[in-house]
Design an enzyme around this catalytic site. Structure first.
Site, PDB file in Angstrom:
ATOM      1  N   HIS A 266       0.917  -1.302  -0.053  1.00  0.00           N
ATOM      2  CA  HIS A 266       0.085   0.073   0.028  1.00  0.00           C
ATOM      3  C   HIS A 266       0.757   1.314   0.110  1.00  0.00           C
ATOM      4  CE1 HIS A 266      -3.251   2.785   1.203  1.00  0.00           C
ATOM      5  NE2 HIS A 266      -3.886   2.024   0.699  1.00  0.00           N
TER       6      HIS A 266
ATOM      7  N   ASP B 258      -7.896  -5.021  -0.073  1.00  0.00           N
ATOM      8  CA  ASP B 258      -8.598  -6.139  -0.969  1.00  0.00           C
ATOM      9  C   ASP B 258      -8.128  -7.407  -1.060  1.00  0.00           C
ATOM     10  OD1 ASP B 258      -7.767  -3.290  -3.177  1.00  0.00           O
ATOM     11  OD2 ASP B 258      -9.614  -4.112  -2.794  1.00  0.00           O
TER      12      ASP B 258
HETATM   13  C1  SDX Z   1      -6.308   0.041  -2.830  1.00  0.00           C
HETATM   14  O1  SDX Z   1      -4.439   4.436  -2.030  1.00  0.00           O
HETATM   15  C2  SDX Z   1      -5.366   3.884  -1.427  1.00  0.00           C
HETATM   16  O2  SDX Z   1      -5.850   4.230  -0.217  1.00  0.00           O
HETATM   17  C3  SDX Z   1      -5.767   2.810  -2.113  1.00  0.00           C
HETATM   18  C4  SDX Z   1      -6.897   1.917  -1.603  1.00  0.00           C
HETATM   19  C5  SDX Z   1      -8.225   2.714  -1.156  1.00  0.00           C
HETATM   20  O3  SDX Z   1      -8.919   2.405  -0.244  1.00  0.00           O
HETATM   21  O4  SDX Z   1      -8.483   3.602  -1.959  1.00  0.00           O
HETATM   22  O5  SDX Z   1      -6.503   1.316  -0.159  1.00  0.00           O
HETATM   23  C6  SDX Z   1      -7.339   0.604  -2.207  1.00  0.00           C
HETATM   24  O6  SDX Z   1      -5.837   0.319  -3.833  1.00  0.00           O
HETATM   25  C7  SDX Z   1      -5.261  -0.874  -2.085  1.00  0.00           C
HETATM   26  C8  SDX Z   1      -4.003  -1.535  -3.155  1.00  0.00           C
HETATM   27  C9  SDX Z   1      -4.837  -2.525  -4.035  1.00  0.00           C
HETATM   28  N1  SDX Z   1      -3.744  -2.730  -5.045  1.00  0.00           N
HETATM   29  C10 SDX Z   1      -2.724  -4.264  -4.778  1.00  0.00           C
HETATM   30  O7  SDX Z   1      -3.089  -4.909  -4.163  1.00  0.00           O
HETATM   31  C11 SDX Z   1      -2.020  -4.350  -6.274  1.00  0.00           C
HETATM   32  C12 SDX Z   1      -0.593  -4.913  -5.641  1.00  0.00           C
HETATM   33  N2  SDX Z   1       0.033  -3.684  -4.898  1.00  0.00           N
HETATM   34  C13 SDX Z   1       0.755  -2.793  -5.645  1.00  0.00           C
HETATM   35  O8  SDX Z   1       0.830  -2.968  -6.845  1.00  0.00           O
HETATM   36  C14 SDX Z   1       1.237  -1.799  -4.590  1.00  0.00           C
HETATM   37  O9  SDX Z   1       1.761  -2.135  -3.726  1.00  0.00           O
HETATM   38  C15 SDX Z   1       0.544  -0.587  -4.788  1.00  0.00           C
HETATM   39  C16 SDX Z   1      -0.073   0.062  -6.203  1.00  0.00           C
HETATM   40  C17 SDX Z   1      -0.758  -0.782  -3.681  1.00  0.00           C
HETATM   41  C18 SDX Z   1       1.477   0.527  -4.012  1.00  0.00           C
HETATM   42  O10 SDX Z   1       2.575   0.832  -5.039  1.00  0.00           O
HETATM   43  P1  SDX Z   1       3.308   1.919  -4.446  1.00  0.00           P
HETATM   44  O11 SDX Z   1       3.307   2.753  -3.313  1.00  0.00           O
HETATM   45  O12 SDX Z   1       3.759   2.830  -5.719  1.00  0.00           O
HETATM   46  O13 SDX Z   1       4.704   1.249  -4.238  1.00  0.00           O
HETATM   47  P2  SDX Z   1       5.740   0.602  -5.229  1.00  0.00           P
HETATM   48  O14 SDX Z   1       5.137  -0.008  -6.467  1.00  0.00           O
HETATM   49  O15 SDX Z   1       6.838   1.783  -5.225  1.00  0.00           O
HETATM   50  O16 SDX Z   1       6.593  -0.655  -4.453  1.00  0.00           O
HETATM   51  C19 SDX Z   1       7.550  -0.369  -3.451  1.00  0.00           C
HETATM   52  C20 SDX Z   1       8.452  -1.617  -3.460  1.00  0.00           C
HETATM   53  C21 SDX Z   1       8.773  -2.140  -4.889  1.00  0.00           C
HETATM   54  O17 SDX Z   1      10.069  -2.931  -4.919  1.00  0.00           O
HETATM   55  P3  SDX Z   1      11.541  -2.025  -4.932  1.00  0.00           P
HETATM   56  O18 SDX Z   1      11.513  -1.441  -6.352  1.00  0.00           O
HETATM   57  O19 SDX Z   1      11.524  -1.259  -3.810  1.00  0.00           O
HETATM   58  O20 SDX Z   1      12.382  -3.305  -4.924  1.00  0.00           O
HETATM   59  O21 SDX Z   1       7.517  -2.959  -3.119  1.00  0.00           O
HETATM   60  C22 SDX Z   1       7.522  -3.462  -4.200  1.00  0.00           C
HETATM   61  C23 SDX Z   1       7.812  -3.004  -5.612  1.00  0.00           C
HETATM   62  O22 SDX Z   1       8.059  -3.732  -6.481  1.00  0.00           O
HETATM   63  N3  SDX Z   1       5.906  -4.108  -4.374  1.00  0.00           N
HETATM   64  C24 SDX Z   1       5.320  -5.347  -4.304  1.00  0.00           C
HETATM   65  C25 SDX Z   1       4.288  -5.231  -4.174  1.00  0.00           C
HETATM   66  N4  SDX Z   1       3.743  -4.034  -3.894  1.00  0.00           N
HETATM   67  C26 SDX Z   1       4.773  -3.314  -3.919  1.00  0.00           C
HETATM   68  N5  SDX Z   1       6.097  -6.526  -4.887  1.00  0.00           N
HETATM   69  C27 SDX Z   1       5.381  -7.371  -5.030  1.00  0.00           C
HETATM   70  N6  SDX Z   1       4.052  -7.667  -4.793  1.00  0.00           N
HETATM   71  C28 SDX Z   1       3.266  -6.315  -4.320  1.00  0.00           C
HETATM   72  N7  SDX Z   1       2.078  -6.576  -4.359  1.00  0.00           N
END
Ligand code: SDX
Length: 432
Positions: free
Chosen positions: A308, A366
């Site tokens: 998140h 989710d």
């Molecule tokens: C919702 O914003 C809100 O409040 C949203 C929400 C709401 O109520 O409105 O809470 C609802 O959208 C919840 C999130 C649902 N999405 C998912 O579950 C999809 C999977 N998660 C991600 O794609 C990700 O975690 C996000 C999109 C939720 C957050 O992305 P960020 O903040 O841009 O984080 P990032 O992509 O920069 O990740 C930081 C690191 C990265 O690795 P490094 O580059 O540091 O090596 O964490 C890794 C990412 O690759 N990472 C994951 C991951 N999520 C982040 N690696 C594997 N699996 C994951 N799910």
């Protein structure tokens, strides 16, 4: 604004600028950079606005480090345990918990507005049977501005309030119409003597040839899920509604934009993606393989429902939904749902893995919600629509707040241009 300032010194000219700090009632302050370009000739750069406050808001507070979520100052745990969705909707819209007569009046308004125009209902016949419900819902919501002209004048307070009641009341009816169309079943009209969630379940699952009794356990489970999904500060879809509304567009168009943004699997579409992922994993023996894929930078696969932007601790909603899972599945007779066992095993493995721990990747709202939707008989393709039904309340609250914001301006970010510098046009004959 506080009297605190941050001093910025231009390394080339030595020019100093005192940047004001905007302090809220809770949470970190924000440095005001509106005058930065005029003063120093530079913009700020913050992809995804991870460190940028886009507005001042009194609706929802999140502390990502502590896993805190409050609607108008009330902790989500208390609202989930003591309130109901219609009361929470009133709280988010009007800022205070209603007294008895206000709650009754609001509830009556919502029940009164549940039907949709018959011409709007016929839109659904135009969709292919396998159209994704989010495509149907977003387009029908946008089309509402072609019907309800008594609630599109954004400068008229009565129009704004009628719009709020209308869209909150009608989105379950629109969702149910999308579902019935996908099933090839006749549309079931809303029944104003049912509460919000019971009405939705009946519009989804009743058929004209049989009587239908709403399961109160299912209605309460839905009500709880809607409370937990109602708002979440400046998330992608809410920010989309705010920026769409900032151009003075009609409110139905702004909400339709929010539905479109929520659809993405990185956002509200994650609940649908989680179920698909769990079904693809299939068994606990495959968990290590999928966890390895989620960690592999060469593999686009991510653990859906994990991570998140704001929560670097447990998403308090995920904790509440996981607790609900056990209770609801038990009461609905699906206690040994294999997907729940698989989800819990996946959570355990991930939270013991250094990659996830180091990046503070925990289950989010989710991760478990789809397991309850599935137990309620709601198909995976409708999961994000359910999210949209609840989040419509938050979108409307933020849209209204943005219209009354003294700092309101059209949303128009700048950029760091990395394209070609000036060059002259080359005639086609000269291009080889
Ligand atoms: C919702 O914003 C809100 O409040 C949203 C929400 C709401 O109520 O409105 O809470 C609802 O959208 C919840 C999130 C649902 N999405 C998912 O579950 C999809 C999977 N998660 C991600 O794609 C990700 O975690 C996000 C999109 C939720 C957050 O992305 P960020 O903040 O841009 O984080 P990032 O992509 O920069 O990740 C930081 C690191 C990265 O690795 P490094 O580059 O540091 O090596 O964490 C890794 C990412 O690759 N990472 C994951 C991951 N999520 C982040 N690696 C594997 N699996 C994951 N799910």
């Amino acid at each position: 604004m506080s009297d605190k300032t941050f001093e910025l010194v231009n390394p080339e000219t030595g020019k100093k600028t005192a940047l004001p700090v905007h302090e809220g009632s809770m949470g970190p302050g924000s440095i005001g950079v509106t005058g930065l370009f005029k003063e120093q000739g530079v913009f700020t750069y913050d992809p995804g606005f991870a460190a940028t406050s886009s507005c001042k808001s009194a609706i929802t507070f999140i502390d990502g480090q502590e896993g805190v979520l409050m609607y108008r100052g009330y902790p989500i745990e208390q609202l989930a345990g003591k309130s109901n969705f219609i009361e929470v909707a009133y709280l988010l819209l009007y800022g205070e918990l209603p007294d008895k007569s206000s709650l009754a009046g609001f509830d009556e308004q919502i029940r009164y507005h549940t039907m949709i125009n018959e011409s709007l209902l016929r839109f659904f016949n135009g969709f292919h049977y396998d159209a994704h419900p989010m495509a149907m819902v977003s387009s029908v919501i946008c089309s509402m501005s072609a019907f309800y002209h008594d609630s599109t004048d954004i400068r008229n307070a009565n129009h704004r309030e009628t719009f709020a009641h209308r869209i909150i009341a009608k989105i379950p009816t629109i969702a149910a119409a999308a579902y019935k169309h996908s099933q090839g079943q006749p549309f079931i009209y809303p029944s104003n003597d049912l509460d919000y969630c019971s009405n939705l379940l009946r519009m989804f699952f009743a058929v004209p040839c049989e009587s239908y009794e709403v399961n109160p356990v299912a209605a309460r489970a839905l009500d709880l899920l809607f409370i937990l999904h109602a708002d979440h500060e400046q998330n992608a879809s809410t920010s989309t509604v705010r920026i769409a509304g900032s151009s003075d567009s009609n409110p139905y168009a702004a909400i339709a934009a929010g539905v479109s943004s929520l659809w993405g699997p990185a956002h509200g579409g994650a609940n649908e993606a989680v179920l698909k992922m769990l079904n693809e994993i299939g068994s606990t023996k495959n968990i290590p393989k999928f966890v390895a894929r989620a960690k592999d930078k060469q593999d686009p696969f991510r653990l859906m429902g994990f991570g998140h932007r704001v929560y670097k601790n447990y998403d308090p909603r995920a904790t509440l939904i996981r607790e609900m899972c056990h209770k609801v599945l038990e009461e609905l007779g699906s206690a040994n749902e294999p997907l729940l066992e698989l989800a819990m095993a996946l959570e355990e493995v991930a939270l013991e893995d250094e990659y996830f721990v180091k990046r503070n990747l925990y289950p989010n709202v989710d991760f478990y919600s789809g397991i309850i939707y599935k137990a309620l008989g709601i198909p995976t393709s409708m999961f994000t629509v359910m999210f949209a039904i609840a989040r419509t309340v938050g979108w409307v609250a933020h849209w209204q707040e943005s219209l009354e914001d003294p700092d309101r301006r059209i949303g128009r970010p700048r950029q760091v241009y990395i394209g070609p510098t000036k060059r002259d046009y080359v005639e086609l004959s000269q291009r080889g």
